[in-house]
Motif scaffolding. Sequence first.
Motif, PDB file in Angstrom:
ATOM      1  N   UNK A 192      -1.153   0.199 -12.723  1.00  0.00           N
ATOM      2  CA  UNK A 192       0.137   0.580 -13.290  1.00  0.00           C
ATOM      3  C   UNK A 192       1.176  -0.512 -13.057  1.00  0.00           C
ATOM      4  N   UNK A 193       2.266  -0.423 -13.811  1.00  0.00           N
ATOM      5  CA  UNK A 193       3.360  -1.386 -13.647  1.00  0.00           C
ATOM      6  C   UNK A 193       3.962  -1.295 -12.256  1.00  0.00           C
ATOM      7  N   UNK A 194       4.012  -0.068 -11.706  1.00  0.00           N
ATOM      8  CA  UNK A 194       4.557   0.110 -10.364  1.00  0.00           C
ATOM      9  C   UNK A 194       3.688  -0.588  -9.321  1.00  0.00           C
ATOM     10  N   UNK A 217      -3.052  -1.779  -0.153  1.00  0.00           N
ATOM     11  CA  UNK A 217      -1.705  -2.355  -0.078  1.00  0.00           C
ATOM     12  C   UNK A 217      -1.154  -2.324   1.341  1.00  0.00           C
ATOM     13  N   UNK A 218      -1.644  -1.388   2.142  1.00  0.00           N
ATOM     14  CA  UNK A 218      -1.161  -1.301   3.521  1.00  0.00           C
ATOM     15  C   UNK A 218      -1.643  -2.455   4.380  1.00  0.00           C
ATOM     16  N   UNK A 219      -2.584  -3.267   3.839  1.00  0.00           N
ATOM     17  CA  UNK A 219      -2.976  -4.486   4.539  1.00  0.00           C
ATOM     18  C   UNK A 219      -1.770  -5.401   4.731  1.00  0.00           C
ATOM     19  N   UNK A 257       3.008   3.024  -2.777  1.00  0.00           N
ATOM     20  CA  UNK A 257       2.574   4.366  -2.399  1.00  0.00           C
ATOM     21  C   UNK A 257       3.491   5.461  -2.920  1.00  0.00           C
ATOM     22  N   UNK A 258       4.517   5.079  -3.690  1.00  0.00           N
ATOM     23  CA  UNK A 258       5.403   6.082  -4.281  1.00  0.00           C
ATOM     24  C   UNK A 258       4.674   6.791  -5.407  1.00  0.00           C
ATOM     25  N   UNK A 259       4.637   8.072  -5.349  1.00  0.00           N
ATOM     26  CA  UNK A 259       3.962   8.864  -6.373  1.00  0.00           C
ATOM     27  C   UNK A 259       4.942   9.280  -7.449  1.00  0.00           C
TER      28      UNK A 259
END
Length: 359
Positions: free
Chosen positions: A138-140, A305-307, A345-347
Motif C-alpha cells: 500500500x501507499x502507506x 518494519x519493526x526491525x 502499523x497504523x490500521x
Amino acid sequence: LALPLRQPAEPLQEEEPSFWASLLSSAMLVSPFAFWGTSMVAMKTLTMLPPLLVGCLRILPAGLLLVAWAAAQGRPQPSGLKAWGWIIAFALVDGAAFQGFLAQGLQLTPAGLGSVIIDSQPLSVAVLASVLGFEPLTALSVAGLGVGVAGLALLELPEQVLITAADSVLHLGQVIPPLASQPTQLMTQSDMQALAESEHSIFVGEMWMLAAAQSMAVGTVMVRFVSKYVDPVMATGWHMALGGLVLLAICAGSTDVQVLQGVWGQLTPQDYASLFYISLLGGAASYGIYFVQASKPGNLVRLSSMTFLTPVFASVTGYLCLGEQLTAPQILGGAVTLSSVLLINRREPQAKSRAPKQQ
C-alpha cells in the motif's frame, strides 16, 4: 397460565482486551527487536572470539533450547521429506547464510553504513510479500518504509557523512571547483595503494551486508512456506541449530584449533554473561517470537518494519552501558524511525458492522 415469552438472547460480543493485556501483547511483539539491539552491544565486547564462532554460539545452543522447549510443550516434531527439506533450506538461508554474511560484513564495513544496509531489509520483505501475493504493497507502507530508511541514515551514519550528503544536494547543478584550486596533499604510491585497498575492502563489506539483509528478508518470507509443514516454533529451533552447525564447521575449517582452544581461558565472567544473553534472549526468545509472528497472515510487512527499532535500542543501550555519545542527528533519527514504525502499523479505520437482530 401462559408463560411469558423469553426474549431472544443478545449476540455475544467479544470483550476488548484490558489495558494490561494489550500492553503485554505489545511488549511481546517489540521484544525481539529490543533483544537484538541490546545483543549487538553485547557482541561488541566479544572481541576475543572469531565472528563466525560468535554467530554459531548465538544460534546453535539457542536452537537446541527452543527445540527442547517446543517438545516439552507437546509441539510435533518435523515429519517427512517436505518438512525436513524446508527446514534445511530455512537453515541455510536464514541461519548459516545470514549469520555468516553478517559476521563477514561487520569486519569490513563501517558500523554506521553496515547497520543502514542490514536494517533496511524490511524494504525487501515488503516487495517479496507483494510479489508472492501474501500482502499488498500500500501507499502507506511505502511511505512508512521510506521514512524508516531516512531515520536509519540519521541514526547510524556519521555526522560528517550526513553534512557532505546535504551539501551535495544543496549545491546540485553547481559547478564544482577544479581540484587544482583546492589545497591538496601529495600521496605516495603506497598511500594510493592503501586507499584503493581500503575502498575495495569497504565495497566488499557492503556486498556482504547486502547479502545478509536479503538472506534475512527471504527467511522472513520463507517461514510462511515452512509453517505449512512444520510447527513454527519447532521449525525456528531446528533451523537455528542446523545453521549453527554449518557455521561451526566453517569456523573449524578456517581457524587454527590451537587459537580456539586458547581463547576460552581469556574470556571473563562478563564475556560468558554476554554469550548467555545473546543466545538465550538475543537468540532463542527473540527468533522464536519473531518467526511465530511472521507465520501469521497479514503480519509480514508490519512485523518486518519493526526491525527499524533494532538500532534505536542498540544506540540507547550503547549510551547507557558503554558510554557512547548520542548526537542531535541520532536523536532526530530515532524519532523519525519510531514515527515510521507507527505509520506502517497504523490500521485503516473500518466501519463497525452491526449484528442482525434475531427474530
